[in-house]
Structures are given as structure tokens and as C-alpha cells.
Motif scaffolding. Structure first.
Motif, PDB file in Angstrom:
ATOM      1  N   ASP A   4       0.825  -1.200   0.000  1.00 17.72           N
ATOM      2  CA  ASP A   4       0.000   0.000   0.000  1.00 17.72           C
ATOM      3  C   ASP A   4       0.860   1.251   0.000  1.00 17.72           C
ATOM      4  O   ASP A   4       0.555   2.210  -0.700  1.00 17.72           O
ATOM      5  CB  ASP A   4      -0.930   0.004   1.201  1.00 17.72           C
ATOM      6  N   ARG A 188      -3.927  -5.363  -7.560  1.00 17.69           N
ATOM      7  CA  ARG A 188      -3.524  -6.589  -6.861  1.00 17.69           C
ATOM      8  C   ARG A 188      -2.525  -7.373  -7.693  1.00 17.69           C
ATOM      9  O   ARG A 188      -2.675  -7.535  -8.895  1.00 17.69           O
ATOM     10  CB  ARG A 188      -4.727  -7.473  -6.601  1.00 17.69           C
ATOM     11  N   THR A 190      -0.949 -11.015  -8.439  1.00 14.72           N
ATOM     12  CA  THR A 190      -1.269 -12.436  -8.319  1.00 14.72           C
ATOM     13  C   THR A 190      -0.145 -13.238  -8.953  1.00 14.72           C
ATOM     14  O   THR A 190       0.231 -13.005 -10.099  1.00 14.72           O
ATOM     15  CB  THR A 190      -2.597 -12.774  -9.034  1.00 14.72           C
TER      16      THR A 190
END
Length: 194
Positions: A4, A188, A190
């Protein structure tokens, strides 16, 4: 959370650069201790953050870089001011295609390193170039995808060496490796081993 903070840092760098430079973006390093930035071209790192924040796909950084001719005899200056040459023809050529020191990857941090597994790499201000020992091809690794690969022990991890640069995918970016893929979609990361 560290990711973040990295997203916030890159987003702020991107917004500041776009505001200051109009249509020209910036390449903000993912390293917290690095303050290097390039105002020559928008990097995929900034595109990753924009993709995560706005749902837009990233742009190819190779197409946005102004190619320059770099060979094994081209004198270069590292970010710390040392003089080096890139002694690997494929890495030198790939670095030149990506704009060299003025491109989105920035200046070298040191010389090319040959790895025990047969590949080679050079670390730059805003990422690395890795030569896959099986294909001999060179690929850029950087940004959130590069961070995720590094956290998994680079070429010695389960994914092995990169087999592509980042490419657009639905809502983000994707990079393939010997044994899997890493995607950055909607903010995100992955990791998908094969």
C-alpha cells in the motif's frame, strides 16, 4: 502494509510528474531508499499504479522509450558516478532499445552479473534487465510485478527466469516466467505457478 505504501508513493510521484510536465510522466523507483526519477518517459511502474487506481491498462514502455545505440564498448556512468560498460551484447542492446540511461529504467547501479544458473542481469535505478539462459532473450523486471518476483527469490524461486516483458491484460499487466506468471490487475498482484 508495504505494498500500500509503494502504491501510494508511486501514485503521488505520477500525479506530481504529470502536473509538472504535462503529458510526460515519470519513473518512480520502488525502493524506499531511492529518490531517482526519470522525466523522459512514463514507466510501466506508473502505469501499473494508474491501472490499479483507475482500472486502465498499462502502456508498453518499450514503445515509449527513445532507442539509443548501446554496445559493449559504450561508456556509461552509474547512478553513483562510476564509469562502466555493459559487457553482455544482448543486455547492452536491450538497454539501448529501452532508452538507455534516459529511458524508463534509468542509470545502471553496477555492472552485469553472470549467475551460476547461466543467466545474467544488470540492476538499474528503476528495475533490472535479465537474460534468460535458455532463450538468450533479455526482459525488463520492475514495479510491483518485479517486487513480487524478487520476494520469491528471483530466478532461484519457483518461477525461474522471465520469458516476456510486461504485456497488457484485462485491466492490468502480466509477465510470464519459466514456470508461471505474475499479474497486476486492479491494484492486486497475483502469482500463478505453472
Amino acid at each position: 502494509m508495504m505494498i500500500d505504501g509503494a502504491i501510494a508513493k508511486r501514485t503521488l510521484c505520477t500525479i506530481a510528474a504529470v502536473a509538472a510536465l504535462g503529458l510526460v510522466g515519470t519513473a518512480c523507483s520502488s525502493d524506499d531508499d531511492s529518490t531517482a526519477a526519470s522525466s523522459e518517459t512514463m514507466s510501466t511502474m506508473a502505469s501499473e499504479d494508474m491501472a490499479g487506481m483507475t482500472g486502465m491498462s498499462g502502456e508498453s514502455t518499450t514503445a515509449m522509450a527513445t532507442p539509443t545505440n548501446i554496445t559493449t564498448s559504450t561508456p556509461l556512468t552509474t547512478a553513483a558516478g562510476a564509469n562502466i560498460t555493459i559487457d553482455n551484447e544482448a543486455i547492452a542492446a536491450s538497454y539501448g532499445e529501452r532508452g538507455g540511461p534516459q529511458g524508463y529504467l534509468g542509470k545502471p547501479l553496477g555492472p552485469v552479473v553472470t549467475l551460476p544458473t547461466g543467466g545474467s542481469f544488470i540492476t538499474l535505478q528503476n528495475g533490472s534487465l535479465y537474460q534468460n539462459p535458455q532463450s538468450g532473450k533479455v526482459f525488463a523486471v520492475h514495479g510491483m510485478i518485479g517486487d513480487a518476483w524478487g520476494e520469491r527469490n528471483h530466478e532461484n524461486g519457483e518461477l525461474g527466469y522471465p520469458t516476456s516483458d510486461e504485456t497488457r491484460t484485462d485491466g492490468g499487466l502480466r509477465q510470464t516466467y519459466d514456470h508461471g506468471t505474475i499479474t497486476f490487475i486492479n491494484g492486486r498482484v497475483t502469482v500463478t505457478p505453472s
